[in-house]
Design an enzyme around this catalytic site. Structure first.
Site, short mmCIF file in Angstrom:
data_model
loop_
_atom_site.label_atom_id
_atom_site.label_comp_id
_atom_site.label_asym_id
_atom_site.label_seq_id
_atom_site.Cartn_x
_atom_site.Cartn_y
_atom_site.Cartn_z
N HIS A 130 -0.87 3.26 3.00
CA HIS A 130 -0.52 3.29 1.58
C HIS A 130 -1.78 3.47 0.73
CE1 HIS A 130 2.64 0.91 3.63
NE2 HIS A 130 3.45 1.57 2.82
N ASP B 271 -5.60 2.32 5.03
CA ASP B 271 -4.20 1.91 5.07
C ASP B 271 -3.30 3.13 4.85
OD1 ASP B 271 -2.79 -1.08 4.58
OD2 ASP B 271 -1.62 0.61 3.78
N TYR C 197 2.73 -3.54 10.18
CA TYR C 197 4.04 -4.19 10.22
C TYR C 197 4.69 -4.13 11.59
CZ TYR C 197 2.59 -3.98 5.50
OH TYR C 197 1.82 -4.11 4.39
N HIS D 14 -3.11 -3.69 -3.10
CA HIS D 14 -2.18 -3.19 -4.13
C HIS D 14 -2.17 -4.02 -5.40
CE1 HIS D 14 -0.62 -0.11 -1.58
NE2 HIS D 14 -0.11 -0.94 -0.70
N GLY E 125 3.37 -4.63 -3.98
CA GLY E 125 3.27 -4.24 -2.58
C GLY E 125 2.76 -5.34 -1.66
ZN LIG Z 1 -0.02 -0.30 3.84
#
Ligand SMILES: [Zn+2]
Ligand SMILES: [Zn+2]
Length: 663
Positions: free
Chosen positions: A201, A199, A332, A163, A171
């Site tokens: 994101h 990912d 995460y 990011h 991010g």
């Molecule tokens: Zn991510």
């Protein structure tokens, strides 16, 4: 510095200094996940520390290297923010520090500035740079006794901070290690790089870094930005300038799940890699796509995650001489997902069988850490609107399907994803590439007829005709069977779509194998293919219209201006049965080989228009599939004499954006 497993050409790059990249116990991004990963790799004997052999020269990135992507002002700010203020600092000094942090994208909630961040980030950037240099044979990757000793695949789990922008942190990412390493390769060699980002994101930072560069194709599969940070990654983000057509975005729906995800990557990655012809693939394997991840909603399991790893592995060996750098990224669920996902990746890269069960000792060590976090995570899931399903600590590498019940709305979600994939294919893949890698094809009116001609063609020669040119005679043949295509060679000027003649040959073979496609070729007496016309059923956009066919044509750069295109197109389309169908041809300006042609886009558009007009094609205005976004684009169609009005109406409706196709 620890790495080993050179016998498969695979190296794992990890340095304890990278563990300093950590935003604290309250933050979702924690380097303890890497501890758990390394511990799992060691205790399952998938990887051992080795100080003797296979050393990669790990080091931090220099300021010069960081500046390949980041602005000097930003790097200076990160350095300053990395040094803790003394207790004696004045109020003004503290305020100035806060102003600096805000100006460069640091904030307490998302990406806090913590002491030592510059050093840890530069360390990670250096790791990815060394990894990619090693695979590419650049001096920064180390020296090896022989080419056989050179790393073929390198896994750098701490990397993948996708990011970070040129001038700001974002991010949880400070320095964009992937972009820096790729920029280094561009500077030091002629190579082309394909970056693929799995990912949850959008890989916005890497995309931004190369948005106008045709030497880097960025491909990002992510949860749609309508629901998730950073909000970008729309299909229509295609790149700009000469880089148009080299940014690929596949925004997937929340609750995509494994099957729809696997369908999307299979429909896109192989044709993209074949057509772009990269020298190396850099893949980012953020595993926040997993159903247990507290921040996202794609709801994959290890089955979908493993499929992405296997596909990249297969593609690097098929198309890139095995050159592959794999990076970590988001993830995460620190103890249940990250260590397993990236162990699966390492087993894949190093060609080791994946054990079924996690080592008991590892489970005993890490289950308490997860339990301690579980309460807090459940609270976070509720805040983010996810049902806090009771779950347990895994005991196997793979997920147990019974723990992941399939969503009731699965069909409509995968249908939406299919439309997104279809749009990406239309926009990013030139027609012959799309045709050679069919995705969703539907029953076609001519399938049985074409099939019959193919069968007959294999027993007796297909229809043929000689065409005299100033450069000598060409033989034109239609309904070319596989056996003929395999025997012929592709001439070196045939590289507008696949960029390498041998890849163009592969495309033609794939098309010849499809029973419902027709292939017309022009070749020299010596057997060199210098022109092709393909005729295939319309894809997704024309779903339900059985009598719509797409025509595509290519003529070798060395055989242009001799009337070959017009003669070949006329020969391919003079077939009487074609009066029963609608033919269309599409040109998107960024697919056109403008460099090879050496003429402006509008001139090329005019040539195409005139060529097809000679065979009765008319240009139609259309809103689908986003042809009208650029004046260089064109859609032409020829409606056969015997096509009924109902079919014509349906075709016209599609051109003007039927609600069926609205994304
Ligand atoms: Zn991510
Ligand atoms: Zn391999």
């Amino acid at each position: 510095m620890l790495n080993t497993f050179p016998q498969s050409g695979a190296y794992l790059l990890f340095d304890p200094g990278e563990l300093a990249y950590d935003f604290g116990a309250e933050h979702p991004f924690q380097s303890r996940r890497l501890f758990a990963l390394i511990d799992l790799l060691e205790s399952s004997r998938l990887w051992q520390k080795s100080d003797e052999e296979g050393q990669l020269p790990f080091r931090a990135a220099t300021t010069d290297e960081l500046e390949l992507i980041h602005t000097p002002a930003y790097i200076a700010a990160v350095q300053q923010l990395s040094t803790p203020l003394p207790d004696t600092a004045s109020k003004i000094e503290r305020e100035e520090r806060e102003r600096l942090a805000t100006a460069y994208g640091f904030d307490e909630g998302d990406t806090p500035s913590v002491p030592g961040l510059h050093e840890a980030s530069a360390q990670i950037a250096g790791g990815t740079l060394v990894a990619l240099s090693a695979v590419m044979g650049l001096p920064e990757g180390g020296t090896y006794r022989s080419e056989q000793d050179r790393p073929l695949h390198v896994f750098h789990p701490a990397g993948g901070l996708h990011h970070a922008w040129a001038e700001r942190a974002s991010g949880f990412c400070v320095y964009n290690d992937a972009a820096i390493a790729i920029a280094h390769v561009l500077r030091a060699s002629e190579a082309k790089v394909l970056y693929v980002d799995f990912d949850a994101h959008h890989g916005d930072g890497v995309q931004r870094a190369f948005y106008d560069d045709p030497r880097v194709m960025t491909v990002s599969f992510h949860e749609t930005g309508h629901f998730l940070f950073p909000g970008t990654g729309d299909v229509l983000e295609l790149g700009q300038g000469i880089g148009r057509g080299y940014a690929v975005n596949v925004p997937l729906e929340p609750f995509t799940e494994d099957d729809s995800f696997i369908e999307a990557i299979n429909a896109l990655l192989p044709p993209l890699v074949l057509a772009f012809a990269p020298d190396v693939i850099v893949s980012q394997h953020g595993c926040d796509t997993h159903a247990w991840d507290p921040l996202t909603h794609l709801e994959l399991t290890m089955r979908g995650i493993q499929a992405q790893m296997k596909l990249v592995h297969q593609l690097v060996h098929t198309y890139c001489h095995g050159r592959w750098v794999a990076l970590g990224g988001g993830g995460y669920d620190l103890y249940r997902v990250v260590p397993r996902a990236w162990s699966i990746l390492w087993a894949e890269m190093s060609e080791q069988p994946l054990p079924q069960c996690l080592p008991e000792e590892w489970v005993t060590r890490w289950r308490p850490a997860w339990q301690a976090l579980a309460e807090q995570e459940q609270a976070e899931q509720q805040v983010l609107g996810k049902a806090a399903t009771p779950s347990s600590f895994p005991t196997t590498f793979q997920d147990r399907p019974e723990e992941f019940p399939v969503q009731a709305r699965g069909w409509s979600i995968s249908r939406t994803n299919q439309r997104t994939v279809a749009l990406v294919r239309q926009l990013l893949l030139p027609p012959p590439v799309r045709q050679a890698f069919p995705h969703a094809r539907y029953p076609s009116a001519m399938a049985s007829m074409i099939d019959l001609l193919h069968v007959r063609g294999s027993a007796t020669p297909s229809r043929s005709k000689t065409f005299e040119t100033a450069k000598g005679p060409l033989l034109m043949r239609d309904f070319c069977p596989l056996s003929l295509v395999e025997r012929l060679k592709v001439e070196s000027g045939m590289c507008a779509f696949a960029r390498l003649p041998e890849r163009e040959h592969q495309l033609l073979i794939n098309i010849a194998k499809s029973p419902d496609c027709s292939l017309t070729l022009a070749h020299t007496p010596a057997g060199e293919i210098v022109g092709e016309v393909t005729l295939v059923p319309g894809e997704e956009w024309f779903k339900g219209l059985v009598d719509v066919y797409e025509v595509a044509i290519e003529v070798s750069a060395h055989w242009r201006g001799l009337g070959v295109a017009q003669a070949l197109l006329a020969f391919a389309l003079e077939f009487e049965t074609l009066e029963d169908v609608i033919l269309f041809a599409m040109g998107l300006s960024w697919h056109w080989d403008m460099e090879g042609l050496g003429i402006p886009v509008y001139r090329y558009r005019e040539l195409i228009s005139r060529l097809f007009a000679s065979q009765g094609f008319v240009e139609y205005p259309t809103t689908e599939p986003d042809i009208n976004m650029e004046p260089g684009n064109i859609l032409l169609a020829r409606i056969g004499k015997r096509v009924d009005q109902h079919s014509v109406d349906r075709f016209m409706n599609r051109l003007h954006g039927s609600p069926n196709l609205t994304r």
